[in-house]
Structure formats: structure tokens, C-alpha cells
Design a protein around this motif. Structure first.
Motif, short mmCIF file in Angstrom:
data_model
loop_
_atom_site.label_atom_id
_atom_site.label_comp_id
_atom_site.label_asym_id
_atom_site.label_seq_id
_atom_site.Cartn_x
_atom_site.Cartn_y
_atom_site.Cartn_z
N ARG A 177 0.83 -1.20 0.00
CA ARG A 177 0.00 0.00 0.00
C ARG A 177 0.87 1.25 0.00
O ARG A 177 0.58 2.23 -0.71
CB ARG A 177 -0.93 0.00 1.20
N SER B 197 0.95 4.02 -2.93
CA SER B 197 0.62 5.40 -2.57
C SER B 197 1.75 6.36 -2.94
O SER B 197 1.51 7.45 -3.48
CB SER B 197 0.32 5.49 -1.07
N ARG C 93 -8.50 7.53 -1.71
CA ARG C 93 -7.34 8.41 -1.78
C ARG C 93 -6.47 8.10 -3.00
O ARG C 93 -5.80 8.99 -3.53
CB ARG C 93 -6.51 8.29 -0.50
N ASP C 94 -6.48 6.84 -3.44
CA ASP C 94 -5.69 6.47 -4.62
C ASP C 94 -6.28 7.03 -5.90
O ASP C 94 -5.56 7.26 -6.87
CB ASP C 94 -5.57 4.95 -4.73
#
Length: 221
Positions: free
Chosen positions: A39, A43, A68-69
Motif C-alpha cells: 500500500r 501510494s 485516496r488512490d
């Protein structure tokens, strides 16, 4: 200063679920710890790509994105088949210059892409394609001004000669190929520690440091 160029950047990634990503980090990591590293890698890569001048950004994802991605990206599902077929499908769907980047090189900065950006921002680019080779023999980035899936389809992936074969495929098609810096993929935990040192001060480095502390202490997060 390069502001925006006619370029689509596609990040190909997998949903970071325990037991589904970065399994080669286990051991010494647990599946949950490995997923946390994945992750953080994704990110960090997306954050870097958001700062690269481009006409469009795609997150080509196997799985479901986190909110958020998705910021700054158009999320599209991966095609079926092996990695060569999935990469080829991205090329087949693209219109105009395309750069494909993996999620396993979180040390990536805009500096690593500077040669491509400078070349393709001119009216007379020198190279038809760019390739970023990986230290394990693969490649972390592939760009073509006129994307062609047939130049990727059939290339054996995840081998020590993948990058060499892909480069030969491009040059055999008559393309002039520029080389981006060679980067280390995050495949094993020692890889993650090495890459974190190269990316000091980033969220990825912090994530690796947190997990490393737990591993050294014999704990589990």
C-alpha cells in the motif's frame, strides 16, 4: 520548466490485500505487514505521478481502489491474461504517447523521468520509445509515442531477461529507444529496506521503518 505534455501515464497496480500482494516479503513479514508495504509503495508511486506533467493519468487496477488512490487518476480495470497481455491491452486502448509505470519502485521521482519528459516535450523528439530497466532483469517503465500492444504481447514476464527481450522487441520494430535509469523493484524484504534508504523521508520509508522495527523486536503489527 516542463508544464504539461501530450502524455498519458498509466500506473498498473493490484489491490493491496493481505495474502494477495508482495507474498515474497513473507517471511519475515506477515501477510498483513506485506500488504502495508504494498500500500505504501502504491501510494508513494501515485503521489509522484501526480506531480509529473501529463495530459491524463490512469490507475489500471486489479481490484477495487481506495478513495485516496483515485484522486487525480481515472481508474480502469486491468484486462484478463498474463502481465504481457495486460500491458498490451493498455497500449491497445491508448490514444497518443503513453508511459506505463509499475507500483513496485516507490523511490521513483520526476528526476528519473526527466530524459523522457524533455525529449517528448520538444517538437522533434529523438526517441520513439523509452524503457526503464529493473535491477532484477525486468522493467519498471515502458513508454511509446505510438503505443502498440503487439510489441509487448508474448514477451516472457518476471524473468531475468524480460527487460532485455522487451528492449530487443522494440528495436527490432525499428524504434529508437531511450533508457531511463535502472531501478530496484521491491520484491523481497531486503529490497524494501534498500529502496526505503533510497527514498528517505517518504511515506514509503516510514512504512518500511515501522515494519522493520516490529520484525527486529520479534513483534507483529
Amino acid at each position: 520548466m516542463i508544464r504539461e505534455i501530450n502524455l498519458t501515464i498509466a500506473v498498473i497496480a493490484k489491490e493491496c490485500l493481505p495474502g494477495k500482494v508482495k507474498t515474497r516479503l513473507c517471511p519475515p513479514l506477515t501477510a498483513e505487514q506485506a500488504a502495508s508495504i504494498a500500500r505504501a509503495s502504491l501510494s508513494q508511486t501515485l503521489q509522484t505521478v501526480r506531480g509529473v506533467p501529463s495530459a491524463e493519468r490512469l490507475l489500471v487496477l486489479d481490484g477495487r481502489p481506495q478513495a485516496r488512490d483515485s484522486v487525480g487518476f481515472r481508474v480502469v480495470p486491468q484486462a484478463d491474461g498474463g502481465l504481457d497481455q495486460r500491458l498490451a491491452a493498455i497500449c491497445d486502448d491508448a490514444v497518443g504517447p503513453l508511459l506505463i509505470i509499475g507500483m513496485d519502485t516507490p523511490q521513483l521521482t520526476r528526476f528519473h523521468l526527466q530524459g523522457l519528459l524533455e525529449d517528448w516535450s520538444t517538437g522533434a523528439p529523438v526517441h520513439d520509445a523509452w524503457l526503464g530497466l529493473a535491477a532484477d532483469g525486468g522493467f519498471w517503465a515502458l513508454a511509446m509515442r505510438e503505443p502498440r500492444g503487439d510489441l509487448i504481447r508474448g514477451v516472457p514476464m518476471s524473468t531475468a531477461s524480460t527487460g532485455t527481450v522487451q528492449l530487443a522487441r522494440l528495436t527490432a520494430a525499428g524504434l529508437s529507444v531511450g533508457l531511463l535509469p535502472c531501478l530496484q523493484d521491491v520484491d523481497t524484504f531486503p529490497d524494501a529496506v534498500e529502496v526505503a534508504a533510497q527514498a528517505a523521508g517518504t511515506s514509503f520509508a516510514a512504512a518500511v521503518g515501522f515494519v522493520a522495527d516490529n520484525v527486529l523486536a520479534g513483534g507483529r503489527s
